[in-house]
Design a protein around this motif. Sequence first.
Motif, PDB file in Angstrom:
ATOM      1  N   UNK A  79       0.778  -1.224   0.000  1.00  0.00           N
ATOM      2  CA  UNK A  79       0.000   0.000   0.000  1.00  0.00           C
ATOM      3  C   UNK A  79       0.810   1.275   0.000  1.00  0.00           C
ATOM      4  N   UNK A  80       0.190   2.328   0.506  1.00  0.00           N
ATOM      5  CA  UNK A  80       0.721   3.681   0.482  1.00  0.00           C
ATOM      6  C   UNK A  80       1.342   4.030   1.828  1.00  0.00           C
ATOM      7  N   UNK A  81       1.491   5.341   2.061  1.00  0.00           N
ATOM      8  CA  UNK A  81       2.020   5.813   3.339  1.00  0.00           C
ATOM      9  C   UNK A  81       1.117   5.444   4.500  1.00  0.00           C
ATOM     10  N   UNK A  82      -0.160   5.204   4.228  1.00  0.00           N
ATOM     11  CA  UNK A  82      -1.074   4.773   5.289  1.00  0.00           C
ATOM     12  C   UNK A  82      -0.615   3.430   5.854  1.00  0.00           C
ATOM     13  N   UNK A  83      -0.159   2.556   4.969  1.00  0.00           N
ATOM     14  CA  UNK A  83       0.351   1.248   5.384  1.00  0.00           C
ATOM     15  C   UNK A  83       1.775   1.350   5.911  1.00  0.00           C
ATOM     16  N   UNK A  84       2.584   2.189   5.272  1.00  0.00           N
ATOM     17  CA  UNK A  84       3.973   2.354   5.703  1.00  0.00           C
ATOM     18  C   UNK A  84       4.068   2.969   7.095  1.00  0.00           C
ATOM     19  N   UNK A  85       3.018   3.713   7.502  1.00  0.00           N
ATOM     20  CA  UNK A  85       3.042   4.364   8.814  1.00  0.00           C
ATOM     21  C   UNK A  85       3.853   5.645   8.800  1.00  0.00           C
ATOM     22  N   UNK A  86       3.639   6.463   7.790  1.00  0.00           N
ATOM     23  CA  UNK A  86       4.400   7.702   7.626  1.00  0.00           C
ATOM     24  C   UNK A  86       4.306   8.573   8.881  1.00  0.00           C
ATOM     25  N   UNK A  87       5.470   9.073   9.325  1.00  0.00           N
ATOM     26  CA  UNK A  87       5.527   9.936  10.489  1.00  0.00           C
ATOM     27  C   UNK A  87       5.568   9.213  11.814  1.00  0.00           C
ATOM     28  N   UNK A  88       5.569   7.882  11.776  1.00  0.00           N
ATOM     29  CA  UNK A  88       5.544   7.079  12.997  1.00  0.00           C
ATOM     30  C   UNK A  88       6.713   6.103  13.008  1.00  0.00           C
ATOM     31  N   UNK A  89       6.954   5.545  14.171  1.00  0.00           N
ATOM     32  CA  UNK A  89       7.882   4.425  14.259  1.00  0.00           C
ATOM     33  C   UNK A  89       7.262   3.249  13.501  1.00  0.00           C
ATOM     34  N   UNK A  90       8.062   2.488  12.734  1.00  0.00           N
ATOM     35  CA  UNK A  90       7.516   1.355  11.972  1.00  0.00           C
ATOM     36  C   UNK A  90       6.699   0.390  12.827  1.00  0.00           C
ATOM     37  N   UNK A  91       7.049   0.266  14.104  1.00  0.00           N
ATOM     38  CA  UNK A  91       6.323  -0.646  14.987  1.00  0.00           C
ATOM     39  C   UNK A  91       4.946  -0.128  15.378  1.00  0.00           C
ATOM     40  N   UNK A  92       4.634   1.119  14.978  1.00  0.00           N
ATOM     41  CA  UNK A  92       3.320   1.689  15.275  1.00  0.00           C
ATOM     42  C   UNK A  92       2.364   1.600  14.095  1.00  0.00           C
ATOM     43  N   UNK A  93       2.878   1.251  12.922  1.00  0.00           N
ATOM     44  CA  UNK A  93       2.028   1.107  11.749  1.00  0.00           C
ATOM     45  C   UNK A  93       1.101  -0.097  11.921  1.00  0.00           C
ATOM     46  N   UNK A  94      -0.075  -0.024  11.306  1.00  0.00           N
ATOM     47  CA  UNK A  94      -1.063  -1.076  11.560  1.00  0.00           C
ATOM     48  C   UNK A  94      -0.592  -2.482  11.179  1.00  0.00           C
ATOM     49  N   UNK A  95       0.248  -2.681  10.143  1.00  0.00           N
ATOM     50  CA  UNK A  95       0.737  -4.047   9.910  1.00  0.00           C
ATOM     51  C   UNK A  95       1.539  -4.597  11.087  1.00  0.00           C
ATOM     52  N   UNK A  96       2.320  -3.729  11.747  1.00  0.00           N
ATOM     53  CA  UNK A  96       3.086  -4.177  12.915  1.00  0.00           C
ATOM     54  C   UNK A  96       2.152  -4.546  14.064  1.00  0.00           C
ATOM     55  N   UNK A  97       1.074  -3.794  14.209  1.00  0.00           N
ATOM     56  CA  UNK A  97       0.087  -4.112  15.252  1.00  0.00           C
ATOM     57  C   UNK A  97      -0.584  -5.449  14.942  1.00  0.00           C
ATOM     58  N   UNK A  98      -0.835  -5.693  13.654  1.00  0.00           N
ATOM     59  CA  UNK A  98      -1.392  -6.988  13.236  1.00  0.00           C
ATOM     60  C   UNK A  98      -0.434  -8.118  13.593  1.00  0.00           C
ATOM     61  N   UNK A  99       0.870  -7.903  13.385  1.00  0.00           N
ATOM     62  CA  UNK A  99       1.850  -8.924  13.757  1.00  0.00           C
ATOM     63  C   UNK A  99       1.780  -9.232  15.249  1.00  0.00           C
ATOM     64  N   UNK A 100       1.602  -8.213  16.054  1.00  0.00           N
ATOM     65  CA  UNK A 100       1.485  -8.409  17.496  1.00  0.00           C
ATOM     66  C   UNK A 100       0.260  -9.260  17.827  1.00  0.00           C
ATOM     67  N   UNK A 101      -0.833  -9.016  17.138  1.00  0.00           N
ATOM     68  CA  UNK A 101      -2.056  -9.795  17.366  1.00  0.00           C
ATOM     69  C   UNK A 101      -1.849 -11.253  16.948  1.00  0.00           C
ATOM     70  N   UNK A 102      -1.158 -11.450  15.832  1.00  0.00           N
ATOM     71  CA  UNK A 102      -0.869 -12.806  15.359  1.00  0.00           C
ATOM     72  C   UNK A 102       0.008 -13.541  16.360  1.00  0.00           C
TER      73      UNK A 102
END
Length: 229
Positions: free
Chosen positions: A52-75
């Motif tokens: 995806x775009x910057x929405x997926x990349x987590x622009x302006x945030x630590x990579x661990x705060x982007x929603x894919x990283x949060x999904x990894x935590x849930x998994x």
Amino acid sequence: MRILPVFYVLCCCLFLFSCGDTQKKEGQDEREENSQSTTKIAGEREVVLFFGTSLTAGMGLDPNEAYPAVIQQKIDSAGWNYEVVNAGLSGETTASGRNRIDWVLNQDVEVFFLELGANDGLRGIPLEETRKNLQAIIDIVREKNPQATIILAGMQIPPNMGREYTTEFREIFPQLAEKNDVKYLPFLLEGVAGDPALNQQDGIHPTAEGQEIMASTVWKMLEPELQDQ
């Protein structure tokens, strides 16, 4: 969270020496082979790829705060054997996504989450071009990973380009999902878009809290898919 999977299986070979008992040697070889297979299966992780775009990349945030990283935590909390790959890229359009999809699919993918189109809409790119690019990406994913579950994220844009353009843009996503029989998430930014408290100063990119909400939205659709794999 690792951006690209680097998970390799280390197979250990045990050489057994036997003195004349052929049946015993064959049994040992068979158990050795089974042991190696079990090790490989236990070590492999299926890939869940977010494209995806910057929405997926987590622009302006630590990579661990982007929603894919949060999904990894849930998994990981669920104890499931999946590896999340964040292939989000700031400024990505459907055309540039189409150009790099072959490189991104250099691994087998179990779930492919497609979040593209927002930058097309904000730039007023012709709607038919956006539609064709998204269709091409879906086709390429299916050609390279026929078994993959595809989830298409719907997107909406402000009415800057006029009501007709805005409406037709929004309808691209459910129409493509129906045409291709892929899973459809109506709006990735549900509960986040337009809320100043959940967006950074630019008013476009979610805060860490906003990303958490996005992860919850995605998880409602993704969790049953991972359970069924």
